[in-house]
Motif scaffolding. Sequence first.
Motif, PDB file in Angstrom:
ATOM      1  N   LEU A   1       0.828  -1.206   0.000  1.00 44.89           N
ATOM      2  CA  LEU A   1       0.000   0.000   0.000  1.00 44.89           C
ATOM      3  C   LEU A   1       0.864   1.258   0.000  1.00 44.89           C
ATOM      4  CD1 LEU A   1      -2.751  -1.201   2.471  1.00 44.89           C
ATOM      5  CD2 LEU A   1      -3.186  -0.382   0.145  1.00 44.89           C
ATOM      6  N   VAL A   2       2.006   1.193   0.676  1.00 43.24           N
ATOM      7  CA  VAL A   2       2.950   2.317   0.660  1.00 43.24           C
ATOM      8  C   VAL A   2       3.541   2.484  -0.735  1.00 43.24           C
ATOM      9  CG1 VAL A   2       5.174   3.146   1.516  1.00 43.24           C
ATOM     10  CG2 VAL A   2       3.505   2.198   3.121  1.00 43.24           C
ATOM     11  N   LYS A   3       4.008   1.385  -1.328  1.00 40.16           N
ATOM     12  CA  LYS A   3       4.616   1.453  -2.655  1.00 40.16           C
ATOM     13  C   LYS A   3       3.611   1.881  -3.719  1.00 40.16           C
ATOM     14  CE  LYS A   3       8.278  -1.914  -1.767  1.00 40.16           C
ATOM     15  NZ  LYS A   3       8.729  -3.314  -1.950  1.00 40.16           N
ATOM     16  N   SER A   4       2.336   1.578  -3.487  1.00 40.86           N
ATOM     17  CA  SER A   4       1.300   1.955  -4.455  1.00 40.86           C
ATOM     18  C   SER A   4       0.879   3.411  -4.311  1.00 40.86           C
ATOM     19  CB  SER A   4       0.074   1.045  -4.294  1.00 40.86           C
ATOM     20  OG  SER A   4       0.406  -0.299  -4.569  1.00 40.86           O
ATOM     21  N   GLY A   5       1.380   4.110  -3.274  1.00 42.84           N
ATOM     22  CA  GLY A   5       1.116   5.539  -3.128  1.00 42.84           C
ATOM     23  C   GLY A   5      -0.100   5.893  -2.309  1.00 42.84           C
ATOM     24  N   PHE A   6      -0.726   4.913  -1.636  1.00 45.33           N
ATOM     25  CA  PHE A   6      -1.936   5.193  -0.869  1.00 45.33           C
ATOM     26  C   PHE A   6      -1.639   5.468   0.602  1.00 45.33           C
ATOM     27  CE2 PHE A   6      -3.392   2.444  -4.395  1.00 45.33           C
ATOM     28  CZ  PHE A   6      -4.167   3.391  -5.041  1.00 45.33           C
ATOM     29  N   LEU A   7      -0.552   4.890   1.108  1.00 42.69           N
ATOM     30  CA  LEU A   7      -0.149   5.110   2.492  1.00 42.69           C
ATOM     31  C   LEU A   7       1.263   5.684   2.523  1.00 42.69           C
ATOM     32  CD1 LEU A   7      -1.197   1.795   4.327  1.00 42.69           C
ATOM     33  CD2 LEU A   7      -2.617   3.797   3.836  1.00 42.69           C
ATOM     34  N   ARG A   8       1.591   6.316   3.655  1.00 47.28           N
ATOM     35  CA  ARG A   8       2.959   6.701   3.955  1.00 47.28           C
ATOM     36  C   ARG A   8       3.332   6.072   5.293  1.00 47.28           C
ATOM     37  NH1 ARG A   8       3.339   8.519  -0.531  1.00 47.28           N
ATOM     38  NH2 ARG A   8       4.093  10.554  -1.192  1.00 47.28           N
ATOM     39  N   ARG A   9       4.586   5.667   5.386  1.00 50.75           N
ATOM     40  CA  ARG A   9       5.115   5.205   6.660  1.00 50.75           C
ATOM     41  C   ARG A   9       6.104   6.249   7.135  1.00 50.75           C
ATOM     42  NH1 ARG A   9       8.304  -0.527   7.967  1.00 50.75           N
ATOM     43  NH2 ARG A   9       8.126  -0.355  10.264  1.00 50.75           N
ATOM     44  N   ASP A  10       5.719   7.003   8.151  1.00 50.46           N
ATOM     45  CA  ASP A  10       6.535   8.102   8.657  1.00 50.46           C
ATOM     46  C   ASP A  10       7.391   7.616   9.817  1.00 50.46           C
ATOM     47  OD1 ASP A  10       5.448  10.019   6.894  1.00 50.46           O
ATOM     48  OD2 ASP A  10       3.707  10.287   8.203  1.00 50.46           O
ATOM     49  N   PHE A  11       8.701   7.623   9.620  1.00 53.76           N
ATOM     50  CA  PHE A  11       9.631   7.272  10.694  1.00 53.76           C
ATOM     51  C   PHE A  11       9.986   8.528  11.476  1.00 53.76           C
ATOM     52  CE2 PHE A  11      10.202   3.685   7.876  1.00 53.76           C
ATOM     53  CZ  PHE A  11      10.415   2.615   8.754  1.00 53.76           C
ATOM     54  N   THR A  12      10.040   8.395  12.788  1.00 54.12           N
ATOM     55  CA  THR A  12      10.569   9.479  13.596  1.00 54.12           C
ATOM     56  C   THR A  12      12.089   9.306  13.672  1.00 54.12           C
ATOM     57  OG1 THR A  12      10.250  10.727  15.641  1.00 54.12           O
ATOM     58  CG2 THR A  12      10.333   8.308  15.841  1.00 54.12           C
ATOM     59  N   TRP A  13      12.782  10.180  14.393  1.00 57.24           N
ATOM     60  CA  TRP A  13      14.247  10.101  14.421  1.00 57.24           C
ATOM     61  C   TRP A  13      14.787  10.658  15.737  1.00 57.24           C
ATOM     62  CZ3 TRP A  13      11.538  13.853  11.916  1.00 57.24           C
ATOM     63  CH2 TRP A  13      11.929  15.183  12.080  1.00 57.24           C
ATOM     64  N   ASP A  14      16.046  10.362  15.982  1.00 52.41           N
ATOM     65  CA  ASP A  14      16.729  10.863  17.165  1.00 52.41           C
ATOM     66  C   ASP A  14      17.356  12.220  16.836  1.00 52.41           C
ATOM     67  OD1 ASP A  14      19.570  11.011  18.739  1.00 52.41           O
ATOM     68  OD2 ASP A  14      18.035  10.024  19.958  1.00 52.41           O
ATOM     69  N   ILE A  15      16.891  13.255  17.504  1.00 51.09           N
ATOM     70  CA  ILE A  15      17.365  14.613  17.192  1.00 51.09           C
ATOM     71  C   ILE A  15      18.847  14.777  17.513  1.00 51.09           C
ATOM     72  CG2 ILE A  15      17.130  17.047  17.838  1.00 51.09           C
ATOM     73  CD1 ILE A  15      14.116  16.520  18.157  1.00 51.09           C
ATOM     74  N   LYS A  16      19.305  14.135  18.566  1.00 50.19           N
ATOM     75  CA  LYS A  16      20.702  14.285  18.961  1.00 50.19           C
ATOM     76  C   LYS A  16      21.652  13.721  17.906  1.00 50.19           C
ATOM     77  CE  LYS A  16      23.870  13.419  22.802  1.00 50.19           C
ATOM     78  NZ  LYS A  16      24.024  12.811  24.164  1.00 50.19           N
TER      79      LYS A  16
END
Length: 478
Positions: A289-304
Amino acid sequence: MNTAFVGRKKELSQLNLLLNKKSASLVVVKGRRRIGKSRLIEEFGRSQKIYTFSGVLPNEKTTLKSQLDEFGWQLGKALLQPAFKEDDWNDLFLRLARQTRKGRVIILFDEISWMGSLDPDFLGKLKNAWDLEFKKNPQLILVLCGSVSAWIEKNILGSSGFLGRISLSLTLEELPLFDCNTFWTDSGDNISAYEKFKILSVTGGIPKYLEEIQPNLSAEENIKNLCFDRAGILFNEFEQIFTDIFSSRSEIYKRIVQCLADGKYAYDDIYKMLNVPKSGLISEYLDELVKSGFLRRDFTWDIKSGKTSRLSRYRISDNYLRFYLKYILPNKEKIERGSYANQSLATLPGWQGAMGLQFENLVLNNRQQILKLLRINPDDVVYDNPFFQHKTIRQEGCQIDYLIQTRFDTLYVCEIKFSKHPIKIEIIDEVQEKMRRLKAPRHVSRRAVLIHVNGVHDDIVDSRFFSNLIDFGKLFYM
């Protein structure tokens, strides 16, 4: 209705570079249905000789012979000859290669996954035809195009058989807002950003949907015609998309996207909502579903450290998909009876919250323009994405609509706020609390940014709390 070709300047430039090569080119173009893949290649080949072939949507009656016969008929039509009756793809590829041995020629295989769905040797035969026949013409460009992006990535881009053979791979995304603005033709400057937003909250930047806009009608009238009339293009579009792309497995994909209709959820949350045991299969479906453009998978990150976290959330990134799930699907029977035609957008249940999510999508899909307005060079960005941090003993929970971290030790905390009316000063308290909770090293500066669509009260401007106030309307003219 504006049906002229719009946008895709970067993609056309990349394709035009292939015309300078001294060898044949194999190109892959993928993206969601209605995103304009074949239209892009037609525009690119407008002044060239182009042959277009398309696979037949598989169903329970489709056979290998029917796919071969359809290709043979299309080939005969292209060559001004009777349909070719062949029992093997090798023979059809050879016929086409012999007709395209010399001169500049573009060949488009549209919906490539449908074309090869019933012959396990299809791609091997196509690879051999490329190696032994097609690439003998140094001016030939063969384009493999399709909506089933996961199939293309697995079977072509990720296949050892095509390794080193692909000259260009394009993934078409939604049109940016400055290209979307073109669909309002000459009346665009007289239409408010808010009215345009209401249309885009349904269509997103999907070219085919935007072509259906009638600029002389209000947003409400356009949406009624497109969505709340059983003859409207967007009334049955969802079923067609999921049947075309996901075939017999479409029901499980529908269940997954329904889980995400009201917000953003982690991997474990989705399993709980589906009420199924954990398995790699659901993970695979989410990835498709992500590759097809319908969903996004949002990763967070370590600011430091600036490094990506393993924590992520899934969200519906396709505005039409969410609008359908929330407002068309639950009312299909009423719409079919014609008793929903006069429904007002403002009275749709949960409309304010849903439009907030749609507004976020449009802003996040146009983040390059946001960077420009903030005068941030993309090369200076360490990470930018929706951001969240979980509550622990040492830190409070925090969620930020869009956070930009630059290499100059600055965080831009962007609040993306939809409101039907000018935003009130209470928003400052909300953003201050988010910034207080946000865990970051002491030497890192934080600047608050507010992105809005219907203006802000003067007291927000006077407070000078926000380093930048970005009017959504500016994104239409960049």
